[in-house]
Design a protein around this motif. Structure first.
Motif, PDB file in Angstrom:
ATOM      1  N   VAL A  46       8.317  25.573  18.380  1.00 26.09           N
ATOM      2  CA  VAL A  46       7.906  24.821  19.889  1.00 26.09           C
ATOM      3  C   VAL A  46       7.993  23.326  19.613  1.00 26.09           C
ATOM      4  O   VAL A  46       8.127  22.726  18.512  1.00 26.09           O
ATOM      5  N   PRO A  47       8.165  22.682  20.580  1.00 31.30           N
ATOM      6  CA  PRO A  47       8.378  21.157  20.571  1.00 31.30           C
ATOM      7  C   PRO A  47       7.243  20.387  20.119  1.00 31.30           C
ATOM      8  O   PRO A  47       6.257  20.560  20.494  1.00 31.30           O
ATOM      9  N   PHE A  48       7.449  19.650  19.121  1.00 32.07           N
ATOM     10  CA  PHE A  48       6.613  18.494  18.725  1.00 32.07           C
ATOM     11  C   PHE A  48       7.146  17.097  18.688  1.00 32.07           C
ATOM     12  O   PHE A  48       8.287  17.094  17.723  1.00 32.07           O
ATOM     13  N   PHE A  49       6.981  16.337  19.565  1.00 31.28           N
ATOM     14  CA  PHE A  49       8.094  15.170  19.533  1.00 31.28           C
ATOM     15  C   PHE A  49       9.315  15.535  19.967  1.00 31.28           C
ATOM     16  O   PHE A  49      10.405  14.582  19.632  1.00 31.28           O
ATOM     17  N   GLY A  50       9.549  16.532  20.896  1.00 25.82           N
ATOM     18  CA  GLY A  50      10.963  16.890  21.118  1.00 25.82           C
ATOM     19  C   GLY A  50      11.666  17.638  19.906  1.00 25.82           C
ATOM     20  O   GLY A  50      12.764  18.098  20.236  1.00 25.82           O
ATOM     21  N   VAL A  51      11.024  17.806  18.771  1.00 26.39           N
ATOM     22  CA  VAL A  51      11.734  18.528  17.570  1.00 26.39           C
ATOM     23  C   VAL A  51      11.215  20.215  17.430  1.00 26.39           C
ATOM     24  O   VAL A  51       9.867  19.992  17.546  1.00 26.39           O
TER      25      VAL A  51
ATOM     26  N   GLN B 263      -1.402   6.766  11.650  1.00 29.66           N
ATOM     27  CA  GLN B 263      -2.485   7.456  10.842  1.00 29.66           C
ATOM     28  C   GLN B 263      -2.231   8.944  10.841  1.00 29.66           C
ATOM     29  O   GLN B 263      -3.026   9.594  10.170  1.00 29.66           O
ATOM     30  N   TYR B 264      -1.143   9.317  11.392  1.00 29.16           N
ATOM     31  CA  TYR B 264      -0.827  10.810  11.007  1.00 29.16           C
ATOM     32  C   TYR B 264      -0.127  11.090   9.780  1.00 29.16           C
ATOM     33  O   TYR B 264       0.546   9.988   9.313  1.00 29.16           O
ATOM     34  N   LEU B 265      -0.251  12.220   9.312  1.00 29.97           N
ATOM     35  CA  LEU B 265       0.332  12.634   8.017  1.00 29.97           C
ATOM     36  C   LEU B 265       1.803  12.807   8.231  1.00 29.97           C
ATOM     37  O   LEU B 265       2.472  14.115   8.026  1.00 29.97           O
ATOM     38  N   TRP B 266       2.859  11.875   8.397  1.00 26.47           N
ATOM     39  CA  TRP B 266       4.110  11.957   8.481  1.00 26.47           C
ATOM     40  C   TRP B 266       4.830  12.350   7.130  1.00 26.47           C
ATOM     41  O   TRP B 266       6.066  12.755   7.275  1.00 26.47           O
ATOM     42  N   ALA B 267       4.101  12.267   6.145  1.00 24.41           N
ATOM     43  CA  ALA B 267       4.763  12.485   4.599  1.00 24.41           C
ATOM     44  C   ALA B 267       4.930  14.023   4.303  1.00 24.41           C
ATOM     45  O   ALA B 267       5.524  14.315   3.538  1.00 24.41           O
ATOM     46  N   HIS B 268       4.333  14.620   5.329  1.00 23.00           N
ATOM     47  CA  HIS B 268       4.447  16.251   5.329  1.00 23.00           C
ATOM     48  C   HIS B 268       5.842  16.715   5.759  1.00 23.00           C
ATOM     49  O   HIS B 268       6.083  16.041   7.043  1.00 23.00           O
ATOM     50  N   ARG B 269       6.496  17.606   5.149  1.00 19.04           N
ATOM     51  CA  ARG B 269       7.550  18.236   5.680  1.00 19.04           C
ATOM     52  C   ARG B 269       7.549  19.113   6.717  1.00 19.04           C
ATOM     53  O   ARG B 269       7.735  20.282   7.023  1.00 19.04           O
ATOM     54  N   ARG B 270       7.012  18.639   7.877  1.00 21.73           N
ATOM     55  CA  ARG B 270       6.653  19.294   9.264  1.00 21.73           C
ATOM     56  C   ARG B 270       7.830  20.346   9.711  1.00 21.73           C
ATOM     57  O   ARG B 270       7.542  21.298  10.455  1.00 21.73           O
ATOM     58  N   PHE B 271       8.796  19.890   9.444  1.00 26.61           N
ATOM     59  CA  PHE B 271      10.227  20.377  10.052  1.00 26.61           C
ATOM     60  C   PHE B 271      10.955  21.208   9.061  1.00 26.61           C
ATOM     61  O   PHE B 271      12.150  21.246   8.943  1.00 26.61           O
ATOM     62  N   LYS B 272      10.470  21.557   7.834  1.00 30.49           N
ATOM     63  CA  LYS B 272      11.075  22.289   6.875  1.00 30.49           C
ATOM     64  C   LYS B 272      11.881  23.572   7.328  1.00 30.49           C
ATOM     65  O   LYS B 272      12.907  23.698   6.897  1.00 30.49           O
ATOM     66  N   THR B 273      10.917  24.374   7.888  1.00 28.43           N
ATOM     67  CA  THR B 273      11.513  25.598   8.374  1.00 28.43           C
ATOM     68  C   THR B 273      12.134  25.393   9.882  1.00 28.43           C
ATOM     69  O   THR B 273      11.826  24.814  10.698  1.00 28.43           O
ATOM     70  N   ARG B 274      13.532  25.775   9.853  1.00 28.14           N
ATOM     71  CA  ARG B 274      14.314  25.426  11.006  1.00 28.14           C
ATOM     72  C   ARG B 274      14.660  26.643  11.742  1.00 28.14           C
ATOM     73  O   ARG B 274      14.674  27.681  11.465  1.00 28.14           O
ATOM     74  N   PRO B 275      14.902  26.518  13.061  1.00 25.91           N
ATOM     75  CA  PRO B 275      15.429  27.459  13.998  1.00 25.91           C
ATOM     76  C   PRO B 275      16.786  27.993  13.567  1.00 25.91           C
ATOM     77  O   PRO B 275      17.492  27.247  12.842  1.00 25.91           O
TER      78      PRO B 275
ATOM     79  N   GLY C 271      20.451  29.020  12.408  1.00 22.81           N
ATOM     80  CA  GLY C 271      21.676  28.078  12.805  1.00 22.81           C
ATOM     81  C   GLY C 271      21.422  26.767  12.600  1.00 22.81           C
ATOM     82  O   GLY C 271      22.393  25.888  12.542  1.00 22.81           O
ATOM     83  N   GLU C 272      20.166  26.090  12.642  1.00 21.23           N
ATOM     84  CA  GLU C 272      20.286  24.732  12.402  1.00 21.23           C
ATOM     85  C   GLU C 272      20.313  24.227  10.940  1.00 21.23           C
ATOM     86  O   GLU C 272      19.402  24.811  10.244  1.00 21.23           O
ATOM     87  N   LEU C 273      20.728  23.119  10.782  1.00 14.64           N
ATOM     88  CA  LEU C 273      20.710  22.642   9.333  1.00 14.64           C
ATOM     89  C   LEU C 273      19.396  22.167   8.800  1.00 14.64           C
ATOM     90  O   LEU C 273      18.531  21.743   9.720  1.00 14.64           O
ATOM     91  N   PRO C 274      19.048  21.943   7.518  1.00 14.44           N
ATOM     92  CA  PRO C 274      17.950  21.515   6.934  1.00 14.44           C
ATOM     93  C   PRO C 274      17.789  19.998   7.314  1.00 14.44           C
ATOM     94  O   PRO C 274      18.878  19.264   7.437  1.00 14.44           O
ATOM     95  N   VAL C 275      16.488  19.450   7.534  1.00 11.45           N
ATOM     96  CA  VAL C 275      16.484  17.820   7.860  1.00 11.45           C
ATOM     97  C   VAL C 275      16.073  17.189   6.609  1.00 11.45           C
ATOM     98  O   VAL C 275      16.046  15.745   6.520  1.00 11.45           O
ATOM     99  N   TYR C 276      15.579  17.865   5.576  1.00  9.68           N
ATOM    100  CA  TYR C 276      15.117  16.852   4.421  1.00  9.68           C
ATOM    101  C   TYR C 276      16.058  17.065   3.211  1.00  9.68           C
ATOM    102  O   TYR C 276      15.746  16.903   2.149  1.00  9.68           O
TER     103      TYR C 276
END
Length: 292
Positions: A199-204, A273-285, A287-292
């Motif tokens: 589902v989208p989180f900031f469009g991702v 103040q959000y935990l952006w250091a977490h790999r929130r988008f590690k699991t990809r849909p 056909g999509e390439l890893p982002v990390y």
């Protein structure tokens, strides 16, 4: 950390927890500066996440936001010590807490309450401050640490404040607490590899847990949004909101998307103040390439 050093660390943690707020925040920023070279991996993850989620900002603004979030993560470690070890007197006047009537109304009906929040850098301190306002602390759902020595210290510290914590995968324990009318702080905004929907989180597209509505239903509980941030003056603003209209909808994926929309709106209030250091988008849909 060797278990033999824990008593010393315990004393240090209690001393830090009693610092004046200005001193604690200043110490956290100083430690972040000192540890900056060691935070290379976390800085990289935060910058990737911020680049993905804030494409409307220029490169300099995105870099500043990502770096500020890493600093807040270090500060959050000291806020965690305050949550666990500060006496009530050290927390007096540190927070504005609103919306308690929503929680009290649900519990007056005999319902358990799932306090739905997100992974901000000072979550457990917000829970402690809520508990001080209520006169009793909610339970917390946590991820167990892999190091048995540290986990023992973490749990002992948490239990003294919130009562025994509930493991992230302990569904039965969570249902028992909710069915028994307890309030439990819960978040499902990290990367989930099971019972998930993209589902989208900031469009991702973000792999997000879809089981939350079923947990609430099985426990005959109510979900209440639980949000918080630290103001520029160092004071905390903690609020409980009314249930989201139309949630649950009967569509678990749509309910997960609603959670992400509500969380995104709150994150935008204080994105550093959000935990952006977490790999929130590690699991990809697929056909999509890893982002990390």
């Amino acid at each position: 950390m060797a278990c033999a050093l824990l008593p010393l660390f315990d004393l240090l943690a209690k001393a830090v927890a009693r610092l004046p707020q200005r001193g604690l925040l200043g110490l956290g920023r100083a430690l972040a500066w000192l540890a900056w070279p060691l935070l290379r991996s976390r800085r990289r993850i935060a910058r990737i996440n911020v680049d993905l989620c804030f494409p409307g900002l220029d490169a300099t603004a995105r870099r500043r936001l990502a770096d500020a979030s890493v600093v807040n993560t270090v500060v959050g470690a000291l806020e965690l010590l305050r949550a666990w070890h500060a006496p009530a007197s050290a927390l007096a006047g540190l927070a504005d807490v609103t919306g308690l009537e929503h929680l009290r109304a649900a519990q007056a009906r005999g319902q358990g309450v799932l306090l739905m929040c997100g992974h901000f850098t000072h979550t457990e301190l917000a829970v402690r401050l809520l508990g001080e306002a209520l006169g009793h602390a909610p339970r917390v759902v946590v991820r167990r640490h892999n190091n048995a020595c540290l986990e023992s210290w973490f749990e002992r510290s948490r239990a003294a404040v919130y009562g025994p914590s509930i493991g992230k995968k302990d569904v039965r324990g969570l249902l028992r607490a909710l069915s028994g009318g307890e309030a439990v702080v819960y978040s499902a905004d990290q990367n989930f590899t099971y019972q998930n929907a993209f589902v989208p989180f900031f469009g991702v597209p973000a792999a997000t847990l879809t089981a939350t509505p079923d947990l609430v239903r099985r426990a005959n509980a109510v979900l209440l949004p639980f949000w918080y941030h630290r103001g520029d003056d160092g004071r905390y603003h903690v609020r409980i909101e009314a249930p989201w209209p139309g949630w649950p909808s009967g569509d678990p994926a749509e309910d997960a998307a609603r959670y992400m929309r509500e969380l995104e709106a709150v994150v935008r209030e204080c994105p550093e103040q959000y935990l952006w250091a977490h790999r929130r988008f590690k699991t990809r849909p697929p056909g999509e390439l890893p982002v990390y």
